[in-house]
Design an enzyme around this catalytic site. Structure first.
Site, short mmCIF file in Angstrom:
data_model
loop_
_atom_site.label_atom_id
_atom_site.label_comp_id
_atom_site.label_asym_id
_atom_site.label_seq_id
_atom_site.Cartn_x
_atom_site.Cartn_y
_atom_site.Cartn_z
CE LYS A 174 -4.24 -2.09 1.62
NZ LYS A 174 -3.82 -3.50 1.76
C1 LIG Z 1 -4.43 -4.58 1.15
C2 LIG Z 1 -3.66 -5.84 1.04
C3 LIG Z 1 -4.02 -6.87 0.13
C4 LIG Z 1 -5.26 -6.79 -0.73
O1 LIG Z 1 -5.16 -5.84 -1.77
P1 LIG Z 1 -6.45 -5.32 -2.56
O2 LIG Z 1 -5.97 -4.21 -3.39
O3 LIG Z 1 -7.45 -4.90 -1.51
O4 LIG Z 1 -6.97 -6.48 -3.36
C5 LIG Z 1 -3.21 -7.99 0.05
N1 LIG Z 1 -2.10 -8.11 0.83
C6 LIG Z 1 -1.72 -7.17 1.71
C7 LIG Z 1 -0.51 -7.38 2.54
C8 LIG Z 1 -2.47 -6.00 1.84
O5 LIG Z 1 -2.11 -5.06 2.74
#
Ligand SMILES: *Cc1c(COP(=O)(O)O)cnc(C)c1O
Length: 462
Positions: free
Chosen positions: A112
């Site tokens: 993120k």
């Molecule tokens: C947010 C997250 C996901 C999922 O990603 P999306 O974009 O919501 O599909 C997967 N793995 C981790 C470690 C995350 O923080």
């Protein structure tokens, strides 16, 4: 570039407006009106470029001239200078034709950061230009909150308030938020659960009068700029493996579908992709929809891969809009029905999705088994989210001559519980974080009462 809503009713917006807006007024999500194209030559020319340069070239058409090139280049360069690896998102070869794309070298050790390091800077740029300030509010059970705080801590025009459920997030995750002592960062521990925190944030967006006219901004994955930033690493990793001269496939640990949707956008822009594999944990709405056309909500299951624990995948709407050939009325009808009852996609849109997407879902016991198996075969310790991707990639590989790129969405040190359960001693935090457990923390505990939270935000924003 104009942006339109997936439900077809809200007004079209500019890039600046879409960055500041979040959800569309008709309940839909914004998408670009046309998909910019990357030609064969443009892709070939990216070979050997830095990540920041590729990011600038991929995102420039989405910005559509609303930020001048030099300024935008500077924003992009600053955003990715915060990553601890010079490649920003290095590729790590696992076997003859399977690669891990390590998206966890940012400040909070999960993917993120790639989007939120950029989004904070974009918001600050537009607010400064307008002479405005804004308040960010969000609820988190983990990854999003810390990445948002790290993305905004240096933004002069933003104050950020992140609510987390008191004593219900892991110590590492809490400390990643509460040890940021910047004077525009406010951590609130709510005496309740995540749903209580989330409900208070939603209520605050629905009625913003407590802020007396100051803009409230959402940084969750419905914000278009987050998708845009994520398109870049699909392009960069494919180019590193020979695109546009050969195809690649991607496997993406998925929850709200923002990440894999960004991959789909890269494909629509002209990146040669063979297929996308969607990996889920036991919260498998995406897998059930693709495999069985069972588009229905199921009760939330708390898993070892908590950042993928969801009931509804908010960004799936963006893909449905494409599958329904941009018929906003059909998308609105499907999603309104889905709120109340188990639904199914129409035949033609489902067939379109199945041309590009495969899926696989695993439970907690299998996550542990995969962490052990992957270590045995590759010496890598995967985090539990990436483990879902590793297994899905193996199972849904398709043509083995096509390189498979599995997205590693978090660093294993961040999810030590699963790693330890799988039988390994913990994984050390990377050097820049090794004093995390000794750093000073700052947060405020509040009751799960909307009025108390809103008073705190109104009084503390600058
Ligand atoms: C947010 C997250 C996901 C999922 O990603 P999306 O974009 O919501 O599909 C997967 N793995 C981790 C470690 C995350 O923080």
């Amino acid at each position: 570039m104009r942006y339109i809503s997936t439900r077809g009713q809200a007004p079209a917006l500019s890039f600046e407006e879409v960055v500041l807006t979040g959800m569309a007024s008709d309940g839909g999500l914004y998408v670009p009106e046309t998909v910019p194209q990357l030609s064969h030559e443009e892709l070939a020319d990216m070979a050997g470029c830095s990540y920041a340069e590729i990011a600038f070239r991929v995102m420039k058409p989405y910005v559509g001239g609303e930020i001048d090139d030099d300024t935008f280049r500077g924003i992009v360069r600053d955003a990715y200078a915060t990553f601890s690896h010079d490649a920003v998102v290095p590729l790590n070869q696992l076997d003859a034709n399977h690669y891990l794309l390590e998206l966890f070298h940012g400040p909070t050790l999960a993917f993120k950061d790639v989007a939120l390091q950029l989004l904070g800077r974009l918001l600050d740029h537009f607010l400064a230009k307008r002479g405005e300030r804004a308040v960010i509010m969000g609820a988190t059970s983990g990854d999003t909150g810390s990445a948002a705080i790290e993305g905004c801590r240096h933004c002069d025009n933003l104050d950020i308030f992140i609510l987390h459920p008191h004593e219900r997030v892991s110590e590492v995750q809490r400390r990643q938020m509460t040890t940021v002592l910047a004077n525009n960062v406010f951590n609130v521990a709510i005496e309740g659960n995540f749903d209580d925190a989330q409900a208070m944030v939603k209520a605050s967006f629905a009625d913003q009068t407590f802020l007396n006219g100051t803009r409230l901004v959402a940084v969750n994955s419905i914000n278009w700029a987050r998708i845009m930033a994520q398109v870049v690493y699909y392009v960069a990793s494919a180019v590193a493996l020979g695109a546009p001269h050969r195809k690649v496939s991607f496997c993406v640990p998925s929850a709200n579908f923002g990440n894999v949707f960004a991959g789909y956008m890269a494909y629509r822009m002209g990146l040669p992709v063979e297929r996308f594999v969607i990996a889920t944990n036991a919260n498998d709405i995406l897998h059930r929809t693709l495999a069985d056309n069972d588009f229905s909500k199921q009760a939330l299951i708390a898993t070892l891969a908590p950042s993928m624990d969801i009931v509804v995948s908010s960004n799936f709407e963006r893909l449905l809009f494409e599958a329904y050939q941009r018929d906003g009325a059909a998308v609105a009808e499907l999603l309104e029905r889905f709120q109340d009852e188990p639904s199914a996609l129409a035949e033609a849109p489902l067939a379109r999705l199945r041309e590009m997407f495969a899926s696989h879902s695993i439970d907690d016991a299998t996550i542990l088994e995969v962490i052990r198996e992957a270590h045995h075969r590759t010496q890598e310790i995967l985090d539990p989210h990436t483990a879902t991707g590793y297994r899905a990639a193996e199972r849904e590989r398709g043509d083995e001559s096509v390189p498979m790129i599995t997205l590693a969405t978090a660093h294993p040190a961040k999810f030590a519980e699963a790693v330890v359960k799988a039988g390994f001693p913990g994984v050390p935090l990377p050097p820049h974080m090794d004093d995390l457990l000794e750093r000073e923390e700052r947060y405020t505990v509040l009751p799960a009462e909307l009025a108390a939270v809103q008073r705190f935000v109104a009084e503390n924003r600058r």
